[in-house]
Write a protein that holds these residues in place. Structure first.
Motif, PDB file in Angstrom:
ATOM      1  N   SER A   1      19.399   8.744 -37.042  1.00 38.04           N
ATOM      2  CA  SER A   1      19.231   9.894 -37.940  1.00 38.04           C
ATOM      3  C   SER A   1      18.165  10.830 -37.397  1.00 38.04           C
ATOM      4  N   GLY A   2      18.047  11.977 -38.045  1.00 41.33           N
ATOM      5  CA  GLY A   2      17.047  12.956 -37.654  1.00 41.33           C
ATOM      6  C   GLY A   2      15.629  12.461 -37.892  1.00 41.33           C
ATOM      7  N   ALA A   3      15.413  11.867 -39.060  1.00 44.00           N
ATOM      8  CA  ALA A   3      14.072  11.372 -39.370  1.00 44.00           C
ATOM      9  C   ALA A   3      13.642  10.325 -38.349  1.00 44.00           C
TER      10      ALA A   3
ATOM     11  N   ASN B   1      12.639  11.922 -35.125  1.00 43.07           N
ATOM     12  CA  ASN B   1      11.305  12.510 -35.228  1.00 43.07           C
ATOM     13  C   ASN B   1      10.222  11.435 -35.290  1.00 43.07           C
TER      14      ASN B   1
ATOM     15  N   PHE C   1      10.909  21.246 -41.853  1.00 44.41           N
ATOM     16  CA  PHE C   1      11.489  20.023 -42.420  1.00 44.41           C
ATOM     17  C   PHE C   1      11.745  19.051 -41.290  1.00 44.41           C
ATOM     18  N   HIS C   2      11.173  17.850 -41.390  1.00 43.93           N
ATOM     19  CA  HIS C   2      11.331  16.873 -40.316  1.00 43.93           C
ATOM     20  C   HIS C   2      11.873  15.529 -40.778  1.00 43.93           C
TER      21      HIS C   2
ATOM     22  N   GLU D   1      10.520  23.310 -35.244  1.00 43.58           N
ATOM     23  CA  GLU D   1      11.946  23.653 -35.194  1.00 43.58           C
ATOM     24  C   GLU D   1      12.020  25.075 -34.621  1.00 43.58           C
TER      25      GLU D   1
ATOM     26  N   ASP E   1      12.129  19.993 -32.680  1.00 39.57           N
ATOM     27  CA  ASP E   1      13.048  19.328 -33.599  1.00 39.57           C
ATOM     28  C   ASP E   1      14.319  20.177 -33.648  1.00 39.57           C
TER      29      ASP E   1
ATOM     30  N   VAL F   1      17.286  18.918 -34.646  1.00 38.38           N
ATOM     31  CA  VAL F   1      18.229  18.132 -35.442  1.00 38.38           C
ATOM     32  C   VAL F   1      19.294  19.049 -36.069  1.00 38.38           C
ATOM     33  N   GLN F   2      18.840  20.236 -36.497  1.00 37.33           N
ATOM     34  CA  GLN F   2      19.791  21.171 -37.120  1.00 37.33           C
ATOM     35  C   GLN F   2      20.245  22.263 -36.144  1.00 37.33           C
TER      36      GLN F   2
ATOM     37  N   LYS G   1      22.219  15.057 -36.832  1.00 37.27           N
ATOM     38  CA  LYS G   1      23.227  15.856 -37.522  1.00 37.27           C
ATOM     39  C   LYS G   1      24.534  15.942 -36.727  1.00 37.27           C
TER      40      LYS G   1
HETATM   41  C1  LIG Z   1      18.143  17.197 -41.546  1.00 33.95           C
HETATM   42  C2  LIG Z   1      16.931  17.355 -40.708  1.00 33.95           C
HETATM   43  C3  LIG Z   1      16.087  16.263 -40.416  1.00 33.95           C
HETATM   44  C4  LIG Z   1      16.294  14.892 -41.027  1.00 33.95           C
HETATM   45  O1  LIG Z   1      17.469  14.304 -40.611  1.00 33.95           O
HETATM   46  P1  LIG Z   1      18.044  13.003 -41.362  1.00 33.95           P
HETATM   47  O2  LIG Z   1      19.223  12.618 -40.544  1.00 33.95           O
HETATM   48  O3  LIG Z   1      18.383  13.394 -42.753  1.00 33.95           O
HETATM   49  O4  LIG Z   1      16.965  11.984 -41.327  1.00 33.95           O
HETATM   50  C5  LIG Z   1      15.024  16.473 -39.558  1.00 33.95           C
HETATM   51  N1  LIG Z   1      14.791  17.683 -39.021  1.00 33.95           N
HETATM   52  C6  LIG Z   1      15.572  18.748 -39.268  1.00 33.95           C
HETATM   53  C7  LIG Z   1      15.274  20.056 -38.612  1.00 33.95           C
HETATM   54  C8  LIG Z   1      16.655  18.623 -40.140  1.00 33.95           C
HETATM   55  O5  LIG Z   1      17.416  19.686 -40.406  1.00 33.95           O
END
Ligand SMILES: *Cc1c(COP(=O)(O)O)cnc(C)c1O
Length: 394
Positions: A105-107, A110, A136-137, A188, A221, A223-224, A250
């Motif tokens: 996952s993203g969390a 990170n 958001f992390h 981000e 980051d 993730v998105q 993601k």
């Molecule tokens: C969604 C998101 C996260 C967290 O990801 P999860 O898979 O929900 O843990 C971390 N950083 C960013 C930039 C995100 O958009």
């Protein structure tokens, strides 16, 4: 299971109540469309909270995963598997070299980056990580502490030490926050949950220079913003710099749960055997899915599509803004990562769009987040604009 209401009742009785849900049960997805239990079709312009970046059930992902399912599903990380090996090589060679750590996952990605930074600074007693306001992390204790929004922290004290937040795009504030225990900056390049805030070119360039001068890790980051949504495979590629570490999740797995941290060569030895691990991380099945996502982006020229459709969507939204200047305040976008800032409450707009079977998102109260899959076409964009325009007209 008989009907929609029964399913909803079961969930509302037995699933922990941590989400605000819209009462729709989805049973099928294809491309930009979803179907509910009653057969109603929805146009999805926020697919799976940015997870289904290729659209739902992309055929390359479906066939790669189906093939892999029949071979082997899981191999523990004490051994080797081909899909993971291939994916690591592809992520490394399509970004800034170095090595990859896999998680789910993203969390978690990170968390891995935070541990990497702390491991790097440990010998000198440096551990402080600077992050951005409105960032958001993630929702683990360390990543929610890294997150620059108070609402995710309430009720979870005591929080881990060593995180400070500074305003986004403000290089002087960042300079002032650096002290002799600082070890990293995490950012981000395009803030997602924060409302599609795009880092300035100058800011990122100065940030890179500053991190070099102060021996700080620069962690992106993505993730998105990663995996093509910004019109490049990774958003950092818009800036002509390289980060030291980058996190992905993601849409990396085309809908399957996979996270990854890419680490530049200089830092790959910070985490040694036994210092970090993930039981499921980079399993054959999710790695096969991610390899299929990369195949699709390359072979189907999806970055071109993201750029073209991003421009088209922006043009159509700009027309809407000219028609409703009192309602639409500002539009920010990089390809298909789009934020429409309103002068009114955005949640009401999202709700009315759902009633007309268009799915979008609202963040920060007044910013519509519109992030269709990178396979989206003009017809689908026209349809979404028509619905949004009808809703705003009212
Ligand atoms: C969604 C998101 C996260 C967290 O990801 P999860 O898979 O929900 O843990 C971390 N950083 C960013 C930039 C995100 O958009």
């Amino acid at each position: 299971m008989e009907n929609t209401q029964e399913i909803i009742n079961l969930c509302n009785t037995y699933v922990l109540n941590t989400y605000t849900r819209t009462p729709i049960v989805f049973v099928k997805g294809k491309g930009s469309y979803l179907w509910d239990e009653e057969g109603k079709r929805y146009l999805d312009f926020f697919p799976g909270w940015a997870v289904s970046g290729l659209g739902h059930c992309h055929k390359r992902v479906v066939s790669a995963v189906s093939r892999q399912l029949k071979e082997i599903i899981h191999v523990s990380n004490n051994y080797y598997s081909k899909p993971q090996a291939q994916l690591a090589e592809r992520l490394s060679s399509s970004s800034f070299g170095g090595r990859v750590f896999f998680c789910n996952s993203g969390a978690e990605a990170n968390e891995a980056a935070i541990k990497l930074a702390r491991a790097y600074g440990a010998a000198e007693g440096r551990y402080k990580i600077i992050t951005m306001e409105k960032s958001f992390h993630g929702r683990t204790l360390a990543t929610l502490t890294a997150t620059g929004q108070e609402k995710v922290k309430k009720g979870f004290a005591p929080l881990p030490e060593g995180f400070v937040h500074v305003p986004f795009n403000d290089i002087n504030a960042l300079k002032e926050a650096i002290d002799d225990i600082t070890v990293a900056v995490m950012i981000e390049p395009i803030q997602g949950e924060g409302g599609i805030n795009i880092a300035d070119d100058d800011y990122i360039r100065e940030l890179r220079v500053l991190c070099n001068a102060k021996d700080l890790l620069l962690i992106f980051d993505e993730v998105q913003s990663g995996m093509g949504r910004s019109g490049k495979l990774f958003a950092y590629q818009h800036y002509n710099i390289l980060p030291d570490a980058m996190t992905l999740a993601k849409s990396l797995g085309g809908g399957l749960p996979i996270g990854a941290m890419v680490v530049a060569d200089k830092f790959v030895d910070c985490l040694k055997p036994g210092m970090h691990a993930s039981t499921f991380g980079g399993s054959p099945i999710v790695s096969a899915a991610a390899n299929a996502v990369l195949d699709a982006i390359e072979k189907d020229r999806l970055l071109d599509n993201a750029n073209k459709m991003g421009e088209y969507l922006f043009k159509q939204l700009s027309r809407l803004k000219r028609r409703y200047p009192k309602i639409i305040n500002n539009i920010r976008h990089k390809a298909l990562m789009v934020g429409v800032e309103l002068n009114i409450d955005g949640n009401a707009i999202v709700e009315k769009c759902v009633n007309k079977r268009l799915l979008i998102n609202c963040t920060q109260g007044n910013i519509l987040r519109i992030m269709p899959s990178i396979t989206v076409n003009k017809g689908e964009i026209n349809k979404a604009i028509r619905i949004l325009s009808e809703v705003i007209a009212k």
